[in-house]
Design an enzyme around this catalytic site. Structure first.
Site, PDB file in Angstrom:
ATOM      1  N   GLU A  59       0.831  -1.217   0.000  1.00 36.37           N
ATOM      2  CA  GLU A  59       0.000   0.000   0.000  1.00 36.37           C
ATOM      3  C   GLU A  59       0.858   1.258   0.000  1.00 36.37           C
ATOM      4  O   GLU A  59       0.581   2.221  -0.724  1.00 36.37           O
ATOM      5  CB  GLU A  59      -0.895   0.044   1.245  1.00 36.37           C
ATOM      6  CG  GLU A  59      -1.875  -1.099   1.379  1.00 36.37           C
ATOM      7  CD  GLU A  59      -1.320  -2.228   2.242  1.00 36.37           C
ATOM      8  OE1 GLU A  59      -0.154  -2.624   2.031  1.00 36.37           O
ATOM      9  OE2 GLU A  59      -2.053  -2.720   3.114  1.00 36.37           O
ATOM     10  N   CYS A  98      -2.448  -3.107   7.415  1.00 34.04           N
ATOM     11  CA  CYS A  98      -1.960  -3.083   8.802  1.00 34.04           C
ATOM     12  C   CYS A  98      -2.125  -1.665   9.355  1.00 34.04           C
ATOM     13  O   CYS A  98      -2.570  -0.763   8.645  1.00 34.04           O
ATOM     14  CB  CYS A  98      -0.489  -3.506   8.834  1.00 34.04           C
ATOM     15  SG  CYS A  98       0.644  -2.264   8.168  1.00 34.04           S
TER      16      CYS A  98
END
Ligand SMILES: [Zn+2]
Length: 167
Positions: A59, A98
């Site tokens: 990401e 996360c």
């Protein structure tokens, strides 16, 4: 195309990115950032092992590339865009983000996240934390979980099974 179909198609791009991580023994996680028109602005795969960088998550890599591209465009157009604000973009990732990546998504002001498999151990989009929909923050994200979940999960399961069998 209705959004469910778009999400499936975009997840296919993220899955391709994830598979590329296998070449460097990285955990296969991939991400893409789509602009408001559905064009790919950035793509990334987990490169933690390849780069020796604990922050090189798919990401973050994709967000950096997308912001860079927007900044270049803004410079070319002489426009008002600041480059880092990924308004109206969609981030698609094969695994639930996360805490670090969810934080980066909030900082980039990304309004929509689509993810594949859940990460019961470290997920920050509903599993362990829910940073993306944390009411104390000033930015909330629309979340679409479980897109092509089985394919995303199998990729990870096979990777870890392969590693265990070599021990
Ligand atoms: Zn992450």
């Amino acid at each position: 195309m209705v959004s469910a179909e778009k999400h499936d198609t975009w997840m296919g791009l993220a899955l391709n990115e994830a598979r590329r991580a296998l070449a460097t023994e990285d955990v296969p996680i991939g991400a893409v950032v789509l602009g408001p028109d559905g064009a790919v602005l950035g793509s990334g795969r987990n490169q933690r092992e390849e780069l020796g960088d604990p922050t090189a998550h798919a990401e973050v890599v994709a967000i950096r590339q997308a912001a860079e591209r927007l900044r270049e465009r803004a410079l070319v157009d002489g426009g008002q865009a600041d480059g880092w604000r990924l308004s109206d973009c969609t981030l698609v990732v094969t695994l639930e983000p996360c805490a670090m990546c969810a934080g980066a998504i909030v900082l980039a002001r990304i309004p929509r996240v689509v993810f594949g498999a859940w990460d019961e151990k470290a997920g920050a989009a509903g599993s362990v934390f829910d940073v993306l929909r944390e009411r104390r923050l000033n930015h909330w994200v629309e979340v679409y979980p479980g897109v092509r979940e089985a394919e995303c999960a199998v990729l990870l399961r096979d990777f870890f099974a392969g590693h265990r069998s070599r021990l």
